[in-house]
Structures are given as C-alpha cells and as structure tokens.
Design a protein around this motif. Structure first.
Motif, mmCIF file in Angstrom:
data_model
loop_
_atom_site.group_PDB
_atom_site.id
_atom_site.type_symbol
_atom_site.label_atom_id
_atom_site.label_comp_id
_atom_site.label_asym_id
_atom_site.label_seq_id
_atom_site.Cartn_x
_atom_site.Cartn_y
_atom_site.Cartn_z
ATOM 1 N N ALA A 93 0.827 -1.203 0.000
ATOM 2 C CA ALA A 93 0.000 0.000 0.000
ATOM 3 C C ALA A 93 0.863 1.255 0.000
ATOM 4 O O ALA A 93 0.639 2.186 -0.795
ATOM 5 C CB ALA A 93 -0.937 -0.016 1.211
ATOM 6 N N VAL A 97 1.192 4.036 -3.088
ATOM 7 C CA VAL A 97 0.806 5.423 -2.858
ATOM 8 C C VAL A 97 1.904 6.373 -3.334
ATOM 9 O O VAL A 97 1.637 7.347 -4.056
ATOM 10 C CB VAL A 97 0.481 5.658 -1.371
ATOM 11 C CG1 VAL A 97 0.531 7.150 -1.031
ATOM 12 C CG2 VAL A 97 -0.891 5.103 -1.045
ATOM 13 N N VAL A 185 0.053 11.936 3.730
ATOM 14 C CA VAL A 185 -0.151 10.491 3.682
ATOM 15 C C VAL A 185 -0.108 9.949 5.105
ATOM 16 O O VAL A 185 0.880 10.141 5.811
ATOM 17 C CB VAL A 185 0.928 9.796 2.827
ATOM 18 C CG1 VAL A 185 0.726 8.279 2.834
ATOM 19 C CG2 VAL A 185 0.908 10.337 1.398
ATOM 20 N N ILE A 207 -4.612 10.687 1.899
ATOM 21 C CA ILE A 207 -4.526 9.267 1.571
ATOM 22 C C ILE A 207 -4.042 8.559 2.834
ATOM 23 O O ILE A 207 -3.257 9.129 3.605
ATOM 24 C CB ILE A 207 -3.499 9.002 0.442
ATOM 25 C CG1 ILE A 207 -3.729 9.927 -0.758
ATOM 26 C CG2 ILE A 207 -3.528 7.546 -0.001
ATOM 27 C CD1 ILE A 207 -2.496 10.070 -1.640
ATOM 28 N N CYS A 209 -2.738 4.543 4.495
ATOM 29 C CA CYS A 209 -2.337 3.155 4.262
ATOM 30 C C CYS A 209 -2.484 2.359 5.546
ATOM 31 O O CYS A 209 -2.116 2.834 6.631
ATOM 32 C CB CYS A 209 -0.879 3.087 3.795
ATOM 33 S SG CYS A 209 -0.567 3.943 2.248
ATOM 34 N N ILE A 226 -5.635 0.897 1.118
ATOM 35 C CA ILE A 226 -5.452 2.328 0.903
ATOM 36 C C ILE A 226 -6.835 2.970 0.955
ATOM 37 O O ILE A 226 -7.760 2.519 0.268
ATOM 38 C CB ILE A 226 -4.791 2.617 -0.458
ATOM 39 C CG1 ILE A 226 -3.396 1.987 -0.510
ATOM 40 C CG2 ILE A 226 -4.706 4.121 -0.718
ATOM 41 C CD1 ILE A 226 -2.788 1.958 -1.896
ATOM 42 N N THR A 228 -9.128 6.710 0.829
ATOM 43 C CA THR A 228 -9.076 8.085 0.340
ATOM 44 C C THR A 228 -10.480 8.534 -0.041
ATOM 45 O O THR A 228 -11.386 7.710 -0.229
ATOM 46 C CB THR A 228 -8.143 8.209 -0.882
ATOM 47 O OG1 THR A 228 -8.027 9.583 -1.276
ATOM 48 C CG2 THR A 228 -8.653 7.388 -2.053
ATOM 49 N N ASP A 234 -8.001 6.623 -6.127
ATOM 50 C CA ASP A 234 -8.445 5.255 -5.862
ATOM 51 C C ASP A 234 -8.425 4.428 -7.150
ATOM 52 O O ASP A 234 -7.971 3.278 -7.150
ATOM 53 C CB ASP A 234 -9.844 5.267 -5.267
ATOM 54 C CG ASP A 234 -10.398 3.870 -5.039
ATOM 55 O OD1 ASP A 234 -9.890 3.166 -4.143
ATOM 56 O OD2 ASP A 234 -11.327 3.481 -5.768
ATOM 57 N N MET A 237 -4.874 3.446 -7.931
ATOM 58 C CA MET A 237 -4.376 2.385 -7.062
ATOM 59 C C MET A 237 -4.907 1.020 -7.511
ATOM 60 O O MET A 237 -4.184 0.025 -7.512
ATOM 61 C CB MET A 237 -4.775 2.646 -5.612
ATOM 62 C CG MET A 237 -4.134 3.886 -4.993
ATOM 63 S SD MET A 237 -2.325 3.799 -4.847
ATOM 64 C CE MET A 237 -1.806 4.643 -6.350
#
Length: 402
Positions: A93, A97, A185, A207, A209, A226, A228, A234, A237
C-alpha cells in the motif's frame, strides 16, 4: 555470481551510540504458566473461519471474490471515507501510494524519524528522498513544530505515522500542508479505529495506508489497504495493484503495475475481524487501563498517554524505563524474558539505520534517540486474560522491588 551486499553498519560501535541502540534480543524462555506469553498474537474466532469456508466452498480463492468487495466497502465506511482499495500488504500500500504521487528524482517527502522502516523505504523505492523530522516527546509522532524548517521547494508530501495506536496531531500538520500545497499520507498501520476529534484514522489526511499483518488489531496474516476520498487516486491504485491492466481491454498496459492484490481468502479473514472491531479494540483499551493502574505507581516507569480529543486503540502497550527504575530497559526485558514474557523494543530511529545513517545525524534527533534507548512494549494481544496480565505486572513489580 555477484549479488546484493548489505550496507555497512560498523558505525553501530561508535561510543556515542552505546546508550541508544538496544541490546540484542534476550532469550525468551517458556517459564510462565502459559509457556511464553507472546508480545502479540492474532485473535481469531468462528466468524473468520466461517467466512473463509464460505469463500472456499464458492471457489473464491483469487483476488476476484465477494469478500474482497465486501471488505473494501465496509472498511471504507469504517474509516469514514468513500474509497478503499485492498492490497496484499501494508508495505505494498505504501509503495503504490508514493508511486502514484509520481515522485521524481530530487523530490522530497517529510517523514517521521521515529517510525517503522516500511514507510521510509516506500519513498525511496518510488524515487523520492526522505527528510527526517524528530518526534514529539509526548506522543512520539512527527513533531508539527519542526515541519516548516524541513520544507523546501522540492517538498511534495508529508508522511505521518499514527504510532502504537494513538493518532498524530493532525490539525497543525494539515494547516502547514495546506499552506505549501503538500499531500498528507497517513501510515495508519497501527491505528485501526483510532480517532482524532471524532474522525477516524484513514480519513485524517489525503490518503492513508493500513496493514493487516499478523500482529495488527485487524489481521489476515498479510494484507493492506489504501483509503481516500479522491476517486481518481483510488482508480489509479486499483489499476497499479493489478499489473496496470487497462479497463478497455485485457493485457493492455499504460501504467507500470505489479501484483499487489488481496485474495478473497485474505479478505474473508480481515472482513471477519472488521465485523468484530469493537470487541478487538475494546479489549486492547481495557488491557491498557489494567496495565496502567499498576505501572503508573512504579517510579521509573512511564506509561502511554491519551491526548484530549483522541482515541488511543493501544495497538501495542508501550512503556519507558527511566533512571529511577532499579535496572535498565534492556535488563528489565532480559529478566521478563527469563520469566516467559516476550517484549519488543521501540523502533530504532531512521537516522540510525544502516540504509540512511549519516555521521552528522548523531544527536540531531534527541527525542527519537531517547525513545529508542528507553522504550519497549509489553504483551498486547486482544485475547490476553487477566491472570496473564497479573503475571506480567507481578514480575515487573518484583523487579522494581516494590
């Protein structure tokens, strides 16, 4: 054949580090009434087993399966966000990111010095440069008062770790990030269900993780996610986690992807854990209260705090050993190990890691160094029984000479 060699770590013998770096792991002996009381174990019930069998009975063993979708939807709701993409590990993850943020050589990410290596390695693997910031002395998180001094015209993001289950102080971090147009993050691997002023970890930054490793509050052995509110991120990802496949046709790759998907079998387990969230979290918080009632009375032992407006989910119950205690942190761990009690040191700061060490770093991160020298955590599994907690406490009290 020539292969990868380890980074030199001979500097660890520098006399300036002898009171900072932890001793080698003690020899844990099965001498408690329960053998070895592990520092953390998964708490699995029939809920998870029934979901696994349901998936197996339906032939759902790959990343395509009803429990993957159910987990993503339920975990997004749990984290109070719109989107969740499941991964095969928390490390995956983090790596995806920072790849998704399109870091270029020379781009910098401000990171906590006192943290686990996965989040820092992810920045480097994505092509970025980590810039370390010392810890806050109360919460151990990245110190918001030191962020601005670390920002340059190359800074692209700030990474925040919610350490040991307590959320970081997000308001000042987000304010600074907004001033400089930086992405925040969250490394929320240790903070399933933690709250900051009524908002859940996973919804606090741009975001987040998560890890579902074996010792996490919610686990499936290995796994990650993850979260968001950014629909485009998204979607990216989801594409990168599956070899970069394009939706318009199969075997068509416009992104450099990899295989980071969560299987339906993993999702079955962590979905069951998620559905037991209150039980698993409340057990750890209850155990922490029980530990603290005794340990707060022992001179030389500092217990974890819970800041106003925060919910500490007590992923690990950590204590610090000061000079008032009759033995050192390492000696206390060794004596507990002989009694069958497994413990774990606090993290070794990133600036002292062989991968990132520089001579000029020594002494520039005093809070992180002090945490490394004094801290460790006690057995913290959700299913610990009161007689096991009593045994751990009795051993510490006896060593303290109380």
């Amino acid at each position: 054949m020539k292969y990868l060699a380890p980074v030199d770590d001979s500097y660890q013998h520098d006399s300036r580090l002898k009171d900072i770096l932890p001793a080698p792991e003690p020899d844990f002996q099965p001498n408690s009434p329960w053998g070895i009381i592990r520092v953390c174990e998964p708490t699995i019930s029939s809920v998870e087993k029934d979901l696994v069998n349901e998936g197996l009975d339906g032939g759902w063993v790959s990343n395509v399966g009803p429990h993957v979708q159910a987990f993503e939807e339920e975990f997004a709701a749990f984290c109070q966000v719109q989107y969740c993409s499941s991964m095969n590990s928390g490390t995956s993850a983090l790596e995806l990111v920072f790849r998704g943020l399109d870091l270029k050589p020379g781009d910098e990410v401000i990171v906590p010095d006192f943290t686990m290596a996965a989040g820092i390695n992810a920045v480097v693997l994505a092509g970025g440069t980590p810039v370390f910031v010392d810890a806050d002395p109360e919460t151990f998180h990245i110190d918001p008062t030191k962020l601005k001094a670390a920002i340059t015209d190359r800074t692209k993001a700030i990474e925040v770790t919610h350490l040991y289950g307590h959320p970081a102080d997000m308001d000042p971090i987000l304010k600074i990030a907004g001033e400089y147009n930086l992405t925040v993050v969250e490394d929320a691997a240790e903070a399933h269900g933690a709250e900051y002023h009524g908002k859940r970890a996973g919804s606090l930054g741009h975001i987040a993780c998560f890890s579902f490793f074996a010792n996490k509050i919610f686990t499936c052995g290995e796994g990650g996610a993850i979260t968001t509110d950014d629909e485009g991120f998204d979607a990216l990802m989801r594409r990168l986690r599956k070899q970069g496949y394009s939706p318009e046709r199969h075997f068509w790759h416009r992104y450099l992807g990899s295989n980071y998907v969560m299987s339906n079998m993993q999702a079955s387990v962590v979905l069951g854990q998620l559905r037991r969230a209150d039980e698993l979290i409340n057990a750890r918080r209850s155990n922490a209260v029980y530990y603290s009632q005794v340990l707060e009375t022992i001179p030389g032992i500092e217990i974890p705090i819970e800041k106003p407006g925060c919910k500490h989910v007590q992923w690990m119950y950590g204590i610090r050993v000061t000079e008032e205690f009759p033995v050192s942190r390492d000696e206390l761990r060794a004596q507990l190990a002989a009694k069958g009690i497994e413990t774990r040191n606090y993290f070794v700061p990133m600036h002292l890691q062989p991968l990132y060490f520089k001579e000029e770093y020594i002494g520039k991160f005093p809070v992180s160094e002090n945490l490394c020298a004094t801290g460790f955590y006690l057995p913290s599994s959700s299913h610990l029984q009161r007689d096991q907690l009593d045994y751990v406490l009795e051993c510490i009290v006896n060593i303290a000479g109380k």
